[in-house]
Design a protein around this motif. Sequence first.
Motif, PDB file in Angstrom:
ATOM      1  N   TRP A  76       0.837  -1.220   0.000  1.00  0.00           N
ATOM      2  CA  TRP A  76       0.000   0.000   0.000  1.00  0.00           C
ATOM      3  C   TRP A  76       0.865   1.260   0.000  1.00  0.00           C
ATOM      4  CZ3 TRP A  76      -0.046   3.635   3.970  1.00  0.00           C
ATOM      5  CH2 TRP A  76      -1.025   4.644   3.871  1.00  0.00           C
ATOM      6  N   GLU A  77       1.988   1.225   0.753  1.00  0.00           N
ATOM      7  CA  GLU A  77       2.846   2.403   0.838  1.00  0.00           C
ATOM      8  C   GLU A  77       3.597   2.664  -0.467  1.00  0.00           C
ATOM      9  OE1 GLU A  77       5.845   4.277   4.192  1.00  0.00           O
ATOM     10  OE2 GLU A  77       5.967   2.127   3.739  1.00  0.00           O
ATOM     11  N   SER A  78       3.966   1.605  -1.170  1.00  0.00           N
ATOM     12  CA  SER A  78       4.727   1.784  -2.407  1.00  0.00           C
ATOM     13  C   SER A  78       3.848   2.081  -3.616  1.00  0.00           C
ATOM     14  CB  SER A  78       5.568   0.535  -2.684  1.00  0.00           C
ATOM     15  OG  SER A  78       4.716  -0.601  -2.821  1.00  0.00           O
ATOM     16  N   SER A  79       2.656   1.468  -3.670  1.00  0.00           N
ATOM     17  CA  SER A  79       1.782   1.638  -4.839  1.00  0.00           C
ATOM     18  C   SER A  79       0.790   2.781  -4.687  1.00  0.00           C
ATOM     19  CB  SER A  79       1.010   0.346  -5.104  1.00  0.00           C
ATOM     20  OG  SER A  79       0.131   0.060  -4.024  1.00  0.00           O
ATOM     21  N   HIS A  80       0.496   3.170  -3.424  1.00  0.00           N
ATOM     22  CA  HIS A  80      -0.505   4.206  -3.142  1.00  0.00           C
ATOM     23  C   HIS A  80      -1.873   3.843  -3.743  1.00  0.00           C
ATOM     24  CE1 HIS A  80       2.618   6.845  -1.569  1.00  0.00           C
ATOM     25  NE2 HIS A  80       3.345   6.576  -2.654  1.00  0.00           N
ATOM     26  N   LYS A  81      -2.167   2.548  -3.742  1.00  0.00           N
ATOM     27  CA  LYS A  81      -3.437   2.071  -4.284  1.00  0.00           C
ATOM     28  C   LYS A  81      -4.069   1.095  -3.312  1.00  0.00           C
ATOM     29  CE  LYS A  81      -2.035   2.389  -9.152  1.00  0.00           C
ATOM     30  NZ  LYS A  81      -1.825   1.637 -10.408  1.00  0.00           N
ATOM     31  N   ASN A  82      -5.384   1.125  -3.256  1.00  0.00           N
ATOM     32  CA  ASN A  82      -6.135   0.170  -2.433  1.00  0.00           C
ATOM     33  C   ASN A  82      -6.539  -1.010  -3.312  1.00  0.00           C
ATOM     34  OD1 ASN A  82      -5.861   2.134  -0.524  1.00  0.00           O
ATOM     35  ND2 ASN A  82      -8.017   2.649  -0.378  1.00  0.00           N
ATOM     36  N   GLU A  83      -5.531  -1.761  -3.768  1.00  0.00           N
ATOM     37  CA  GLU A  83      -5.762  -2.887  -4.669  1.00  0.00           C
ATOM     38  C   GLU A  83      -5.092  -4.130  -4.116  1.00  0.00           C
ATOM     39  OE1 GLU A  83      -4.257  -1.796  -8.437  1.00  0.00           O
ATOM     40  OE2 GLU A  83      -5.911  -0.428  -8.928  1.00  0.00           O
ATOM     41  N   CYS A  84      -5.645  -5.283  -4.490  1.00  0.00           N
ATOM     42  CA  CYS A  84      -5.058  -6.560  -4.094  1.00  0.00           C
ATOM     43  C   CYS A  84      -3.748  -6.749  -4.857  1.00  0.00           C
ATOM     44  CB  CYS A  84      -6.036  -7.690  -4.399  1.00  0.00           C
ATOM     45  SG  CYS A  84      -5.357  -9.340  -4.109  1.00  0.00           S
ATOM     46  N   PRO A  85      -2.655  -7.110  -4.199  1.00  0.00           N
ATOM     47  CA  PRO A  85      -1.379  -7.296  -4.897  1.00  0.00           C
ATOM     48  C   PRO A  85      -1.397  -8.419  -5.927  1.00  0.00           C
ATOM     49  CG  PRO A  85      -1.045  -7.086  -2.530  1.00  0.00           C
ATOM     50  CD  PRO A  85      -2.504  -7.225  -2.751  1.00  0.00           C
ATOM     51  N   GLU A  86      -2.380  -9.334  -5.816  1.00  0.00           N
ATOM     52  CA  GLU A  86      -2.393 -10.488  -6.716  1.00  0.00           C
ATOM     53  C   GLU A  86      -3.375 -10.303  -7.871  1.00  0.00           C
ATOM     54  OE1 GLU A  86      -2.840 -15.359  -6.481  1.00  0.00           O
ATOM     55  OE2 GLU A  86      -2.854 -14.125  -4.664  1.00  0.00           O
ATOM     56  N   CYS A  87      -4.646  -9.980  -7.568  1.00  0.00           N
ATOM     57  CA  CYS A  87      -5.649  -9.879  -8.630  1.00  0.00           C
ATOM     58  C   CYS A  87      -6.011  -8.449  -8.987  1.00  0.00           C
ATOM     59  CB  CYS A  87      -6.913 -10.647  -8.241  1.00  0.00           C
ATOM     60  SG  CYS A  87      -7.777  -9.946  -6.805  1.00  0.00           S
ATOM     61  N   ARG A  88      -5.474  -7.468  -8.285  1.00  0.00           N
ATOM     62  CA  ARG A  88      -5.683  -6.043  -8.536  1.00  0.00           C
ATOM     63  C   ARG A  88      -7.140  -5.596  -8.325  1.00  0.00           C
ATOM     64  NH1 ARG A  88      -0.984  -6.775  -8.355  1.00  0.00           N
ATOM     65  NH2 ARG A  88       0.629  -5.762  -9.621  1.00  0.00           N
ATOM     66  N   GLU A  89      -7.911  -6.371  -7.577  1.00  0.00           N
ATOM     67  CA  GLU A  89      -9.273  -5.937  -7.255  1.00  0.00           C
ATOM     68  C   GLU A  89      -9.212  -4.911  -6.131  1.00  0.00           C
ATOM     69  OE1 GLU A  89     -13.584  -7.710  -5.702  1.00  0.00           O
ATOM     70  OE2 GLU A  89     -11.978  -9.064  -6.366  1.00  0.00           O
ATOM     71  N   ARG A  90      -9.971  -3.833  -6.279  1.00  0.00           N
ATOM     72  CA  ARG A  90      -9.926  -2.742  -5.323  1.00  0.00           C
ATOM     73  C   ARG A  90     -10.678  -3.137  -4.049  1.00  0.00           C
ATOM     74  NH1 ARG A  90      -8.741   2.607  -5.347  1.00  0.00           N
ATOM     75  NH2 ARG A  90      -9.899   3.954  -3.902  1.00  0.00           N
ATOM     76  N   TRP A  91     -10.098  -2.820  -2.888  1.00  0.00           N
ATOM     77  CA  TRP A  91     -10.772  -3.077  -1.622  1.00  0.00           C
ATOM     78  C   TRP A  91     -11.178  -1.760  -0.983  1.00  0.00           C
ATOM     79  CZ3 TRP A  91      -7.620  -0.813   2.028  1.00  0.00           C
ATOM     80  CH2 TRP A  91      -6.239  -0.771   1.753  1.00  0.00           C
ATOM     81  N   ARG A 128       7.708   1.235  10.361  1.00  0.00           N
ATOM     82  CA  ARG A 128       7.180   2.515   9.893  1.00  0.00           C
ATOM     83  C   ARG A 128       6.018   2.321   8.924  1.00  0.00           C
ATOM     84  NH1 ARG A 128      12.752   3.912   9.613  1.00  0.00           N
ATOM     85  NH2 ARG A 128      12.698   3.458   7.365  1.00  0.00           N
ATOM     86  N   SER A 129       6.108   1.321   8.060  1.00  0.00           N
ATOM     87  CA  SER A 129       5.020   1.051   7.116  1.00  0.00           C
ATOM     88  C   SER A 129       3.756   0.601   7.841  1.00  0.00           C
ATOM     89  CB  SER A 129       5.455  -0.015   6.105  1.00  0.00           C
ATOM     90  OG  SER A 129       6.569   0.410   5.363  1.00  0.00           O
ATOM     91  N   LEU A 130       3.926  -0.269   8.836  1.00  0.00           N
ATOM     92  CA  LEU A 130       2.769  -0.710   9.615  1.00  0.00           C
ATOM     93  C   LEU A 130       2.126   0.453  10.357  1.00  0.00           C
ATOM     94  CD1 LEU A 130       4.037  -4.101  11.077  1.00  0.00           C
ATOM     95  CD2 LEU A 130       2.115  -3.794   9.519  1.00  0.00           C
ATOM     96  N   LEU A 131       2.937   1.351  10.908  1.00  0.00           N
ATOM     97  CA  LEU A 131       2.406   2.504  11.627  1.00  0.00           C
ATOM     98  C   LEU A 131       1.652   3.441  10.687  1.00  0.00           C
ATOM     99  CD1 LEU A 131       2.214   4.048  14.284  1.00  0.00           C
ATOM    100  CD2 LEU A 131       4.381   5.160  13.725  1.00  0.00           C
ATOM    101  N   ALA A 132       2.194   3.684   9.493  1.00  0.00           N
ATOM    102  CA  ALA A 132       1.508   4.534   8.514  1.00  0.00           C
ATOM    103  C   ALA A 132       0.212   3.891   8.050  1.00  0.00           C
ATOM    104  CB  ALA A 132       2.431   4.797   7.325  1.00  0.00           C
ATOM    105  N   PHE A 133       0.229   2.563   7.861  1.00  0.00           N
ATOM    106  CA  PHE A 133      -0.986   1.862   7.442  1.00  0.00           C
ATOM    107  C   PHE A 133      -2.066   1.933   8.508  1.00  0.00           C
ATOM    108  CE2 PHE A 133      -3.180  -2.261   6.340  1.00  0.00           C
ATOM    109  CZ  PHE A 133      -3.705  -1.807   5.136  1.00  0.00           C
TER     110      PHE A 133
END
Length: 461
Positions: A76-91, A128-133
Amino acid sequence: MPNSIDIRVTSDLDMQHQMEGELSDEVVDDCSYIKPCTANISEHEFSCHCCYDILVNPTTLICGHNFCRHCLALWWESSHKNECPECRERWEGFPKINILLREATDKLFTEVVERRRAEIQANSKISRSLLAFQRYGDNLDRSRKKQHKGACFFFSGVLTALSCVAVTVLVYHWSSGVVEPDDLLISKPVSHWTPEEVVYWLEHLGPWAQLYREPFLQERVNGRLLLMLGNEELLKPPYSIENQAHRRTVLAELDRIKALGIKPPQNLWEYKAANSGKSLFLLYALKRSPRLTLFYLYLFDYYETFLPFLHTCCPPIAHINQTLESHFLNTQLEPSWHQWGEFLIKYLLLPYQLIAEFAWDWLGVHYWTSRFVIVNTMLLSVLELPHCWRLWTTASIRTLPSKMWNHLWKMTSQGFAFALLWPFVPQFVCNCLFYWALYFSPIINIDLVVRQLMHPETQAL
């Protein structure tokens, strides 16, 4: 030679032991059947599709795929998208940890999970990533609460706007002279009263006054003649008021109208017409601070308002042979110690109950208005209880006097401001404010009670 009974018992015991052995064999067979199933579970079936290792704090998305919590945070931090890393479906929303899957992985792969958790805690980038998430999820929750509150405020705003329109229409309707009576004696001098108005004044003294209605009509007693009547004239024909209590009542009311020059108000609408500014002040002040308002009436309006209020809310114990023809005579007596004790207890603990009891006594005169007042006092009592509880639990003894002084100063300054601005406020605006507080304030208080019950920790009175 063995007995036949012994042979039979021995054979039964042999059969029982044989059955128990068969059952134990079946249990062993079942256990051997279960164990291979548990042993056949591989780490691949519980692996994350990002790091391809055992799931740690598995998080399930709406598409059904599972990932490690930290892997999803890094994605989520690297892509800035609310998408599944495998199927790219938005959550939508904020994904939660799958508790059942986490417990399963912790039990099946305890050593691996503990090792991976130690590695994650040692990695500062992952922390840091977990805290930002997590902060992102907290912000989403706050925005949802704000949207919910915004919807509540929007509903309250629409309700307020509709109530304002309804108040304006009703005030215009009442001001046009359709609802209120055209001829109120409270604004007309007694010397100008007609015989019909004198009879109207007499009938409002009580049901017993109907006995003397005809003599007043036959003699055509107008306002000037009424002011000349005394004890001897009322005792003699044609009036013939021989009942001493009736005669005392008429004389007491005559003294009142001689002192005032007009008819004293005997119900809410007459009191409002005679004291429009004072009635509006009392209506809002009793709602905001009933204790201070009653204390103000005790200091500055003792005989006209406070005594009738106390006698109505805390009536004296009447004897059987005691006559109650005149409400005014009974409300002008000094209260007994029993009445003062009852009044002070209610004054300190349940001040709104005093207003409700006063409105209940006028139920026969003001049918719907008294009910509106009673409902409003019940709602205000419900709103006052959590406020007093928070004040008692959170405020210390040192800060309590300062809060009481601030409340006293606030109420006093508002009272002075009202007294200064009152002569410049149009009567139509005052009527709108009066009927708003009387009839539509319970609707607003219902909304406040609902919000107080739904979110008691966030509502401040």
